[in-house]
Design a protein around this motif. Structure first.
Motif, PDB file in Angstrom:
ATOM      1  N   GLY A   1     -48.081   2.328 -53.322  1.00  0.00           N
ATOM      2  CA  GLY A   1     -46.585   2.978 -53.659  1.00  0.00           C
ATOM      3  C   GLY A   1     -45.268   2.083 -52.894  1.00  0.00           C
ATOM      4  N   THR A   2     -45.319   1.788 -52.025  1.00  0.00           N
ATOM      5  CA  THR A   2     -44.323   0.857 -51.362  1.00  0.00           C
ATOM      6  C   THR A   2     -44.326  -0.137 -52.286  1.00  0.00           C
TER       7      THR A   2
ATOM      8  N   ALA B   1     -45.874  -0.293 -64.787  1.00  0.00           N
ATOM      9  CA  ALA B   1     -46.785  -0.678 -63.536  1.00  0.00           C
ATOM     10  C   ALA B   1     -47.867   0.474 -63.667  1.00  0.00           C
ATOM     11  N   GLU B   2     -47.251   1.916 -63.901  1.00  0.00           N
ATOM     12  CA  GLU B   2     -48.322   3.046 -63.382  1.00  0.00           C
ATOM     13  C   GLU B   2     -49.425   3.192 -64.408  1.00  0.00           C
ATOM     14  N   LEU B   3     -49.041   2.847 -65.657  1.00  0.00           N
ATOM     15  CA  LEU B   3     -50.023   2.888 -66.854  1.00  0.00           C
ATOM     16  C   LEU B   3     -51.059   1.842 -66.630  1.00  0.00           C
ATOM     17  N   LEU B   4     -50.699   0.603 -66.243  1.00  0.00           N
ATOM     18  CA  LEU B   4     -51.713  -0.367 -66.065  1.00  0.00           C
ATOM     19  C   LEU B   4     -52.412  -0.558 -64.876  1.00  0.00           C
ATOM     20  N   ARG B   5     -51.836   0.411 -64.027  1.00  0.00           N
ATOM     21  CA  ARG B   5     -52.449   0.586 -62.653  1.00  0.00           C
ATOM     22  C   ARG B   5     -53.715   1.338 -62.696  1.00  0.00           C
ATOM     23  N   ALA B   6     -53.775   2.338 -63.817  1.00  0.00           N
ATOM     24  CA  ALA B   6     -54.883   3.152 -64.151  1.00  0.00           C
ATOM     25  C   ALA B   6     -56.085   2.329 -64.217  1.00  0.00           C
ATOM     26  N   PHE B   7     -56.304   1.156 -64.545  1.00  0.00           N
ATOM     27  CA  PHE B   7     -57.327   0.598 -64.914  1.00  0.00           C
ATOM     28  C   PHE B   7     -58.051   0.294 -63.614  1.00  0.00           C
ATOM     29  N   ALA B   8     -56.999  -0.281 -62.675  1.00  0.00           N
ATOM     30  CA  ALA B   8     -57.657  -0.627 -61.152  1.00  0.00           C
ATOM     31  C   ALA B   8     -58.004   0.802 -60.437  1.00  0.00           C
TER      32      ALA B   8
ATOM     33  N   GLY C   1     -40.243  -6.582 -72.842  1.00  0.00           N
ATOM     34  CA  GLY C   1     -41.159  -7.309 -72.450  1.00  0.00           C
ATOM     35  C   GLY C   1     -41.172  -7.779 -71.203  1.00  0.00           C
ATOM     36  N   LEU C   2     -39.980  -8.099 -70.644  1.00  0.00           N
ATOM     37  CA  LEU C   2     -39.811  -8.465 -69.175  1.00  0.00           C
ATOM     38  C   LEU C   2     -40.470  -7.415 -68.236  1.00  0.00           C
ATOM     39  N   ALA C   3     -40.008  -6.094 -68.498  1.00  0.00           N
ATOM     40  CA  ALA C   3     -40.558  -5.066 -68.042  1.00  0.00           C
ATOM     41  C   ALA C   3     -42.027  -4.731 -68.023  1.00  0.00           C
ATOM     42  N   PHE C   4     -42.613  -5.261 -69.075  1.00  0.00           N
ATOM     43  CA  PHE C   4     -44.184  -4.913 -69.264  1.00  0.00           C
ATOM     44  C   PHE C   4     -44.746  -6.054 -68.191  1.00  0.00           C
ATOM     45  N   ALA C   5     -44.262  -7.484 -68.440  1.00  0.00           N
ATOM     46  CA  ALA C   5     -44.823  -8.292 -67.327  1.00  0.00           C
ATOM     47  C   ALA C   5     -44.490  -8.151 -65.942  1.00  0.00           C
ATOM     48  N   LEU C   6     -43.516  -7.295 -65.511  1.00  0.00           N
ATOM     49  CA  LEU C   6     -43.286  -7.208 -64.387  1.00  0.00           C
ATOM     50  C   LEU C   6     -44.104  -5.933 -63.819  1.00  0.00           C
TER      51      LEU C   6
ATOM     52  N   PRO D   1     -48.427  -5.316 -59.918  1.00  0.00           N
ATOM     53  CA  PRO D   1     -49.285  -4.548 -59.180  1.00  0.00           C
ATOM     54  C   PRO D   1     -50.789  -4.531 -59.486  1.00  0.00           C
ATOM     55  N   VAL D   2     -51.117  -4.257 -60.606  1.00  0.00           N
ATOM     56  CA  VAL D   2     -52.329  -4.098 -60.902  1.00  0.00           C
ATOM     57  C   VAL D   2     -53.027  -5.400 -60.845  1.00  0.00           C
ATOM     58  N   THR D   3     -52.667  -6.591 -61.230  1.00  0.00           N
ATOM     59  CA  THR D   3     -52.882  -7.669 -60.802  1.00  0.00           C
ATOM     60  C   THR D   3     -53.277  -8.112 -59.467  1.00  0.00           C
TER      61      THR D   3
END
Length: 823
Positions: free
Chosen positions: A703-704, A737-744, A798-803, A807-809
């Motif tokens: 979260g931080t 960031a939160e959507l992609l983190r769902a996979f992890a 696109g920049l927002a998506f890359a950033l 977190p998930v990476t």
């Protein structure tokens, strides 16, 4: 000639309905006028039912959660401040959550009403010297009941006459074998199972006929006394409710502390009350996972649907997860672990065919066309099924060798005999009664030893003999038949699965200790070296069952209790989860239970334990996923306030994140397929929190990380120059960031492609849909105006998506590093 002889052609008089009354016997019974007076004095002959919850009560129960109260408070303040879009969004969350829970629980209530309506008992009594049939609720003390095989006893009654009468008292005592009855007094303080001079409300007549004077009706009966015990028990809060309550309290305290801190800072800086209240609402929205109540409810509702497909009707949503926490299952034997029907398990003697032929020739019962169901005494039906398996049919015996004389079974003589037209006499009964009437030979010498061995294995032993002529003397002992209520084949596997899962199975039954221990060993409940007194409880009463459940609870165990009789109902209510039998269970038992098994099968309970563990795992990882997002949002808002920046996100943007881009993936996470290894683990400790230190460290760290990333983006976008554009960029970065983190979030140890992206296609589809929805927001001027968003160029999206990938990476790389470090 010994014992009463009954010509085959003579039948017992059968009472007739009021439309064609005729005198029966010399017992006149009550007059109709006196019966009416006593009905007014004593009340209707009914067991008081628990008050079925009204639809309004079920609906209001959905609003008991502290988190729901917090959301309603936040929505109310939003409305007062004129933030109607925020207030409507919060209200929609609460309403949807309440409706989901209401529909599931109300559906279960209606299903139980349907089960209740399946029974409409009636009774035959003597009134004014005639046999009449009337609703059992109108039976009064002093009525004379007429009883015969197939009847359900309408009240507690003292026997006036009994002719080979036996009743099945399993619903009351748990005893699986029929109980012989006789019209001779026994001690008033005799145990319930030994009161042979009394028949009890709710028990079934399995053979014979009788007359009985009603002594008690309604709540004054033995069943009524057991129903009174329900008042001394209470519904137990489930482990899931306890754990979620602790998490909610933690969130509320953290939210309150942060809101007070930010409000104090705002007032100290000279900000207006309106600005301070808006900031407080923003922080409350950021801190609370609004979608959690709905996610938990939907997870449990899905469990309810899956359990219904597996023959279990869930009355309370939380009951599904509670089974996953179960450490001890206290289970009835008859009909749950066993088939509930007698079966010939062993035939001892030189010629088993002759033994079974004689058994079939000495029977009053009849099998149905399917060779399984039938009418008559359960013991005789078991003999006929065993004989049929050897090609011996009773109807052929009756046709080829008609009966000439019958001496019915009697509890005093403990035997029955049938003389056939060819002069052969067939006798069956207790070995100690038949042996003195048999010629001494090899069979008679070893029969006593064999009978003791069979009885030691929990079998009910019946001796079979044959003679010539009507006299029951100089008989030839053919052999012994050992019978028992056999274990369900699937119950053996289920008990083994429970043991592998670290769940103790405790058998509680009204049967004898020898029978219970024999079945316990056969099922694998009792293994060498284990304490039989802890695993097997025999000859128990309703009070004993309640005491056993409370004893396990006092030891800190999560207890499930199964049962079908009214004597089980108090223990079912006291247990963390009560499980009633839908087919054989009584109405009182079903109403006291949290779960009703429509197939009366112990194996279904183990399936439910697996389902419950899977639901808990999914709820926990979903909760971690949601809280990471909320901690990130709260940290972001708090950090911006501490350094004097404008709010990076407004309340409606936070609600959009929590509802659309957090809650939708969360719904997919709680539907993750159950892993087969869950039953190979020991159960969770009853004191284990929903979120332990490891989970909280993960929540705070990730979260931080997200908060720092988004705060950096917000500062880089220069809010002093264009705050709407800066918020738009920070908003999209956090959403992605939160959507992609769902996979992890699907696994704490395995990389997302090892878990299998296609094993949860719903999650994949939701993430793709939500990313598209987020992009569409910037294309619609009305949406941008509603959310207070500045326009963004596609390159900035696109920049927002890359950033958002960062977190998930980082999380997935951390899993790989830990795996390498562990070797």
């Amino acid at each position: 000639m010994n014992g009463p002889q009954t010509p085959v052609s003579q039948e017992q008089s059968r009472p007739t309905p009021p439309s064609t009354p005729r005198p029966v016997n010399t017992v006149l019974g009550l007059s109709q006028a006196e019966a009416t007076r006593r009905l007014a004095e004593h009340g209707r002959n009914e067991i008081q039912r628990e008050q079925t919850r009204s639809p309004w009560a079920v609906l209001l129960e959905q609003f008991r959660s502290p988190m729901i109260a917090l959301l309603l408070g936040a929505g109310g303040v939003s409305a007062l401040l004129g933030e109607y879009a925020d207030a409507l969004a919060i209200g929609a969350i609460v309403v949807v959550n309440a409706l989901i829970g209401f529909l599931q629980e109300f559906k279960a209530e209606q299903a139980l009403v349907a089960l209740r309506s399946m029974t409409a008992p009636r009774a035959r009594v003597m009134r004014d010297g005639y046999a009449v049939q009337l609703p059992s609720a109108e039976v009064v003390p002093g009525d004379v009941l007429l009883l015969e095989a197939g009847d359900v006893v309408a009240a507690d009654a003292h026997l006036l006459e009994a002719h080979a009468l036996a009743t099945n008292e399993a619903a009351l005592t748990g005893e699986s074998a029929p109980v012989d009855k006789a019209a001779r007094a026994v001690a008033a303080d005799a145990p319930l199972a030994q009161r042979s001079d009394t028949v009890f409300l709710g028990t079934a007549v399995t053979r014979g006929t009788g007359l009985a004077e009603v002594r008690a009706t309604g709540m004054r009966t033995e069943l009524g006394k057991i129903a009174h015990l329900l008042a001394s028990t209470s519904d137990t809060e489930t482990p899931l409710e306890q754990r979620l309550a602790k998490v909610t309290r933690t969130l509320l305290l953290a939210c309150l502390a942060v809101v007070v801190l930010v409000a104090a800072l705002g007032l100290w800086r000279g900000q207006g009350w309106m600005t301070v209240l808006l900031s407080a609402i923003s922080l409350a929205v950021a801190a609370v996972p609004e979608g959690l109540p709905a996610v938990v409810t939907i997870a449990l509702a899905l469990g309810v649907r899956r359990m219904a497909a597996r023959h279990a009707l869930v009355r309370r949503l939380q009951a599904v997860e509670t089974l996953g926490s179960t450490t001890v299952v206290c289970t009835d034997k008859t009909g749950t672990l066993t088939t509930g029907t007698m079966e010939v398990r062993e035939v001892w003697g030189t010629h088993s065919h002759a033994i079974l032929f004689a058994s079939a020739a000495c029977c009053e019962a009849s099998l149905g066309p399917d060779g399984k169901e039938g009418t008559g005494d359960p013991t005789e039906l078991a003999l006929l099924r065993a004989a049929l398996a050897r090609g011996i049919r009773r109807e052929e015996i009756e046709r080829e060798r008609p009966r000439v004389m019958v001496r019915p079974f009697d509890s005093e003589t403990k035997r029955m005999s049938v003389l056939r037209a060819d002069g052969a006499l067939y006798v069956k009964g207790a070995l100690e009664v038949l042996l003195p009437r048999c010629r001494a030979d090899t069979n008679t010498v070893s029969a006593s030893r064999a009978a003791r061995e069979l009885a030691g294995r929990g079998l009910r032993v019946l001796a079979v003999a044959q003679g010539n002529g009507p006299e029951e003397e100089n008989l030839e002992l053919l052999g012994l038949v050992g019978m028992a209520d056999p274990p369900r084949p699937e119950a053996v596997e289920a008990v083994a699965a429970a043991r592998a899962a670290g769940v103790r199975t405790v058998m509680i039954t009204g049967d004898s200790l020898e029978t219970a221990q024999a079945i316990g060993r056969e099922l694998g409940i009792l293994q060498p070296g284990e304490d039989a007194a802890e695993r097997i409880h025999a000859r128990v009463t309703a009070e004993d069952k309640l005491r056993i459940v409370r004893s396990w609870k006092e030891r800190g165990e999560v207890v499930a209790m199964t049962g079908d009789g009214v004597n089980d109902a108090p223990a079912l209510r006291e247990a963390h989860i009560g499980i009633a039998m839908g087919r054989t269970g009584t109405e009182v038992t079903r109403e006291a239970a949290d779960l009703v098994l429509t197939d009366d099968n112990f194996a279904t309970i183990i399936t439910a334990i697996h389902e419950g563990r899977a639901i808990y795992e999914n709820i926990r990882k979903t909760l971690v996923y949601l809280l990471v997002g909320n901690v990130g949002e709260l940290t972001l808002m708090l950090a911006a306030s501490l350094v004097g920046l404008p709010m990076p996100l407004v309340p409606l943007q936070l609600l959009w994140i929590n509802l659309v881009t957090d809650s939708l993936p969360a719904l997919a996470l709680v539907m993750d397929p159950a892993r087969s290894e869950l039953l190979a683990r020991p159960p969770r400790r009853p004191d284990e929190p929903m979120l332990g230190p490891a989970q909280w460290r993960y929540i705070l760290m990730v979260g931080t990380l997200e908060a720092l990333l988004v705060l950096g983006v917000f500062i880089w976008a220069d809010p002093a120059h264009d705050v709407d554009r800066a918020r738009a960029l920070a908003f999209s970065t956090l959403v992605f960031a939160e959507l992609l983190r769902a996979f992890a979030a699907r696994s704490a140890t395995r990389i997302f492609w090892e878990v299998g992206p296609l094993t949860n296609r719903l999650l994949l589809g939701i993430v793709i849909f939500s990313v598209g929805l987020q992009v569409v927001l910037y294309e619609l001027p009305a949406a941008r105006g509603l959310f207070g968003l500045g326009a963004l160029h596609p390159r900035e999206l696109g920049l927002a998506f890359a950033l958002g990938l960062l977190p998930v990476t980082l999380l997935e790389m951390t899993k790989l590093v830990r795996r390498v470090a562990r070797g």
